[in-house]
Scaffold this active site. Structure first.
Site, PDB file in Angstrom:
ATOM      1  N   GLY A  28       0.862  -1.300   0.067  1.00 54.83           N
ATOM      2  CA  GLY A  28       0.118  -0.195   0.144  1.00 54.83           C
ATOM      3  C   GLY A  28       0.764   1.250   0.088  1.00 54.83           C
ATOM      4  CG  ASN A 103      -4.362  -6.907   4.847  1.00 51.90           C
ATOM      5  OD1 ASN A 103      -4.671  -6.234   3.668  1.00 51.90           O
ATOM      6  ND2 ASN A 103      -3.705  -7.851   4.659  1.00 51.90           N
TER       7      ASN A 103
END
Ligand code: AMP
Length: 461
Positions: A28, A103
């Site tokens: 990310g 996540n």
């Protein structure tokens, strides 16, 4: 998709988290954050848009003292890219503070959020993860692991979460084990939890085991306490983590990502040889290991025909529609000396929209390649992911409405072949069972959201 990292019992925990986040940057790049709890029990947060290296320096880390900390790198699947949506979330509640790093994608987040809002809850972000914070705060259970179990009751989809309540670190993984989560130890025994083992390596922690699907770990001054929430379910590890997402120097789901990708490449060479080709190369970096496997079995020499610019973050100016290939050209260039006059095999890990591949093929031809054959180390991506991978809507997926011949025509190659579903599942460690392959097969382990736009408010990661 996102990366999460937590440590407890280490002096200057935030510095370790900071290092860990560097190794989880590939998961990310939209935002990064760290929350640490100091000796007085106060929680301090630092969050930034963009890369860890850009947003975190000595000034940002200085207030983050304490021996327990969690961190997050965010790659949103749909929530907007704003600082409000950066994690870890930090909230105050009647018992003190809760901070959370997540996540995955909660597939029933819309329904859970509506329930909470109907009861008066106010949300400060558009992330599905915030639902978990409210549910934690509302639990009346005494033990923190029971609070976590309460919060996770009825939550559907993919999630790995790290939570700090006071100076206790909690970790949990959904019952199907969609996303990876590893437990390690610092040399002095301090427990570390991270999305991938490459983040354990950077801080010098030894891998101990994976957090089990459906397991909650409570990590406090007395050590690690394991408990379970919810019923046991069939494992549904995300096969795309092996194909593309995780770093090749990590072990996930108990297997090596490098070995998995080489094996995918070897299988691809057996299923889809390219007779008459002169050489093979990868689309760096995610296809390097698969291309090595292809070269090994095909006997073709492995060349470096594409050079990737490593200084391109996700923040570079997006090219306009008119300059579609500009994006590809900013990221890659072809080596004429390798390609000129050659019949070449380009191994890629996946074709999603097809725009990258199309741009690359044009570039390779312009560099003088005589024939271009593409071999893909996964099957055609025909459906969106609802469990945390940022795949676009079905309409944008080239393989959702074109067969292999049609795609070959559109991207302009002499031949195109994908690895079969059985080939992929047979090649990854501990296959063929126990994987989620919905984006390739349409076999969704949970009912797809009836209105996928419902997920739009949520980020998931
Ligand atoms: P495209 O076909 O142009 O959409 O790009 C496909 C390429 O992007 C593949 O070669 C992968 O290496 C990479 N890729 C695959 N899935 C993703 C994803 N979810 N996010 C970012 N890149 C991806």
């Amino acid at each position: 998709m996102c990366g999460i990292f937590g440590v407890r019992g280490a002096p200057d925990a935030a510095s370790l988290v900071h290092l860990g986040l560097y190794s989880l940057q590939h998961r990310g790049q939209e935002s990064a954050g760290i929350v640490a709890v100091d000796e007085s029990g106060a929680a301090h947060a630092a969050r930034t848009l963009g890369l860890v290296s850009e947003g975190f320096g000595a000034a940002e880390l200085a207030p983050l003292s304490g021996h327990v900390a969690i961190g997050h790198t965010r790659y949103s699947t749909s929530g907007s890219s704003t600082i409000e949506n950066a994690q870890p979330v930090l909230a105050r509640y009647r018992g003190g503070h809760i901070s959370l790093a997540h996540n995955g994608n909660i597939t029933n987040a819309t329904e859970l959020r509506r329930e909470l809002e109907a009861d008066g809850a106010i949300f400060g972000s558009t992330m599905d993860s915030e639902v978990l914070v409210h549910r934690l705060a509302r639990s009346r259970a005494d033990r923190l692991e029971d609070k976590m179990a309460d919060a996770l009751q009825g939550v559907e989809g993919a999630f790995c979460v790290l939570v700090l309540i006071d100076d206790v670190l909690l970790a949990a993984r959904d019952s199907r084990g969609w996303r990876p989560l590893a437990l390690g130890r610092m040399p002095d025994g301090a427990p570390v939890v991270a999305s991938e083992t490459c983040a354990l390596d950077i801080v010098g922690a030894a891998y101990e085991r994976d957090v089990e699907p459906g397991e909650i770990l409570r990590i406090d001054g007395d050590g690690i306490h394991s408990s379970r929430f919810g019923e046991r379910m069939d494992s549904r590890r995300c096969v795309f983590e092996y194909v593309y997402f995780a770093r090749p120097d990590s072990r996930i789901f108990g297997g090596s990502v490098d070995r998995a990708r080489r094996s995918l490449g070897r299988r691809l060479a057996l299923e889809a040889p390219a007779p008459g080709a002169d050489l093979v190369f990868s689309v760096p970096d995610s296809s390097n290991s698969a291309a090595l496997g292809y070269a090994e079995v095909s006997g073709l020499s492995y060349e470096l025909a594409l050079i990737r610019n490593h200084y391109i973050g996700r923040t570079f100016i997006q090219p306009t529609q008119g300059g579609r290939n500009a994006k590809v050209k900013i990221k890659y260039n072809a080596v004429r000396e390798v390609l000129e006059g050659m019949s070449v095999v380009m191994v890629d890990d996946s074709i999603v929209r097809g725009t990258t591949t199309r741009g690359l093929v044009a570039m390779i031809r312009a560099a003088g390649a005589r024939e271009v054959h593409i071999r893909v180390s996964s099957p055609p991506v025909t459906g969106p992911c609802y469990y945390g991978i940022d795949t676009p809507n079905r309409e944008e997926l080239i393989a959702a409405h074109e067969d292999t011949e049609g795609i070959a025509r559109i991207i302009g190659v002499d031949s195109l072949a994908y690895l079969s579903l059985d080939g992929m599942l047979g090649a990854v460690p501990d296959g063929p069972g126990g994987f989620c392959h919905a984006c390739f097969s349409g076999d969704y382990p949970t009912p797809p959201p009836t209105d996928p736009d419902k997920l739009r408010f949520g980020c998931g990661c």
